[in-house]
Design an enzyme around this catalytic site. Structure first.
Site, PDB file in Angstrom:
ATOM      1  CG  ASN A   1      -1.748   1.243   1.354  1.00 43.08           C
ATOM      2  OD1 ASN A   1      -1.764   2.075   0.439  1.00 43.08           O
ATOM      3  ND2 ASN A   1      -2.463   1.385   2.464  1.00 43.08           N
ATOM      4  CD1 TRP A   2       3.292   0.952  -3.105  1.00 42.88           C
ATOM      5  CD2 TRP A   2       3.626   2.385  -4.793  1.00 42.88           C
ATOM      6  NE1 TRP A   2       4.058   0.325  -4.040  1.00 42.88           N
ATOM      7  CE2 TRP A   2       4.277   1.166  -5.103  1.00 42.88           C
ATOM      8  CE3 TRP A   2       3.692   3.420  -5.725  1.00 42.88           C
ATOM      9  CZ2 TRP A   2       4.995   0.981  -6.279  1.00 42.88           C
ATOM     10  CZ3 TRP A   2       4.395   3.235  -6.909  1.00 42.88           C
ATOM     11  CH2 TRP A   2       5.050   2.032  -7.178  1.00 42.88           C
ATOM     12  CE  LYS A   3      -0.233   3.087   4.792  1.00 36.36           C
ATOM     13  NZ  LYS A   3      -0.200   3.155   6.242  1.00 36.36           N
TER      14      LYS A   3
ATOM     15  CB  SER B   1       5.040  -2.164  11.969  1.00 40.62           C
ATOM     16  OG  SER B   1       4.645  -0.835  12.276  1.00 40.62           O
TER      17      SER B   1
ATOM     18  N   GLY C   1       2.383   2.055  10.842  1.00 40.47           N
ATOM     19  CA  GLY C   1       3.359   3.143  10.751  1.00 40.47           C
ATOM     20  C   GLY C   1       4.051   3.464  12.070  1.00 40.47           C
TER      21      GLY C   1
ATOM     22  CD  GLU D   1      -3.072   5.355   6.663  1.00 37.61           C
ATOM     23  OE1 GLU D   1      -3.019   5.432   5.415  1.00 37.61           O
ATOM     24  OE2 GLU D   1      -2.174   4.807   7.344  1.00 37.61           O
TER      25      GLU D   1
ATOM     26  CG  HIS E   1      -5.874   1.881   5.001  1.00 41.11           C
ATOM     27  ND1 HIS E   1      -5.476   2.783   5.963  1.00 41.11           N
ATOM     28  CD2 HIS E   1      -4.866   0.985   4.875  1.00 41.11           C
ATOM     29  CE1 HIS E   1      -4.261   2.439   6.383  1.00 41.11           C
ATOM     30  NE2 HIS E   1      -3.871   1.358   5.743  1.00 41.11           N
TER      31      HIS E   1
ATOM     32  N   GLY F   1       2.845  -1.236   4.248  1.00 40.71           N
ATOM     33  CA  GLY F   1       2.901   0.199   3.981  1.00 40.71           C
ATOM     34  C   GLY F   1       4.325   0.644   3.693  1.00 40.71           C
ATOM     35  N   GLY F   2       4.971   1.236   4.689  1.00 42.41           N
ATOM     36  CA  GLY F   2       6.296   1.839   4.516  1.00 42.41           C
ATOM     37  C   GLY F   2       7.307   0.968   3.791  1.00 42.41           C
TER      38      GLY F   2
ATOM     39  CD  GLU G   1      -3.536  -2.486   7.082  1.00 42.43           C
ATOM     40  OE1 GLU G   1      -2.456  -2.766   6.542  1.00 42.43           O
ATOM     41  OE2 GLU G   1      -4.090  -1.389   6.948  1.00 42.43           O
TER      42      GLU G   1
END
Ligand code: 13P
Length: 249
Positions: free
Chosen positions: A10-12, A213, A173, A97, A95, A234-235, A167
């Site tokens: 997930n590149w966000k 994470s 994150g 977010e 998601h 994610g990251g 999640e």
């Protein structure tokens, strides 16, 4: 039943179109010989260049959101028909977010899940608890409520083919991964919930990811759990480390 693992990045809200193409060129050789399904969920503006850059590879492209209407006066939204027309295969829905910052509700998500299937898109439906909910001991009740609301009226044949991502919000994150026991416990509860609403064969077929994470150091242990069928990353999906996560055994 042997479920094929699926690892999605997930590149966000990261990467310009030019940078997206560069990142794909970096990651492509690192993921091409993997025996899992590999998905890059990129920002809307990167979808078309990402599809071009991944043509003929094992990488599928996903969106990070979509609207539930077909077309019309919804400024700023992207329709399921547009995603389908572009060649997108997956779409992240719900998601945390989006639930938190953009106030997406379970009612809207339920409409989005149904629409995604109408257009041949596989939803990656996200669920997860806050730290406060975990500390209150209501994690499993909360997750079941999300799953039941988001899947209301969705037929078992669709659920069998979808992806659910667990999640925990406190793990996103933060570098604070859920323990393998915590992650497995909730992913199993999600599978049991699907068995309750539908039946065992649907529950055995739906793929459940863990996200929060995930990195090259913890992925293999997490993905080895009986009810964890891969990850939503994610990251670490923006770095060569993603290749290690995809290929972890
Ligand atoms: P991180 O891997 O950066 O914690 O993000 C997880 C996530 O939200 C994936 O959808």
């Amino acid at each position: 039943m042997e479920r094929r693992k699926i690892v999605a990045g997930n590149w966000k809200m990261n990467m310009t179109p030019a940078k997206a193409v560069e990142l794909i060129a970096t990651l492509r050789p690192l993921v091409e010989s993997s025996d899992v399904d590999v998905v890059f969920c990129v920002p809307a503006i990167d979808i078309v260049p990402a599809l071009t850059a991944t043509r003929g590879t094992n990488i599928e492209i996903g969106a990070q959101n979509m609207y539930f209407e077909e077309s019309g006066a919804y400024t700023g939204e992207i329709s399921p028909e547009m995603l389908e027309g572009a060649g997108v295969k997956y779409v992240i829905l719900g998601h945390s977010e989006r639930r938190e910052y953009f106030h997406e509700t379970d009612e809207e998500l339920n409409k989005k899940v149904k629409k995604a299937f109408e257009h041949g898109l596989t939803p990656i439906l996200c669920c997860g608890e806050t730290l406060q909910q975990r500390e209150m001991g209501i994690t499993l009740d909360w997750i079941k409520l999300q799953i039941k609301s988001d899947l209301a009226g969705v037929p078992s044949s669709d659920v069998a083919n979808m992806v659910i991502a667990y999640e925990p919000i406190w793990a996103i994150g933060t570098g604070k991964t859920a323990t393998t026991e915590q992650a497995q416990e909730v992913c199993k509860a999600i599978r049991d919930c699907i068995a309750d609403i539908y039946n065992d064969s649907t529950a055995q077929s739906v793929r459940i990811q863990y996200g929060g994470s995930v990195n090259a150091g913890n992925a293999s242990q997490l993905f080895a759990q009986p009810d964890i069928d891969g990850g939503l990353v994610g990251g670490a999906s923006l770095k060569p480390e993603f290749g290690k996560i995809v290929n972890c055994k």
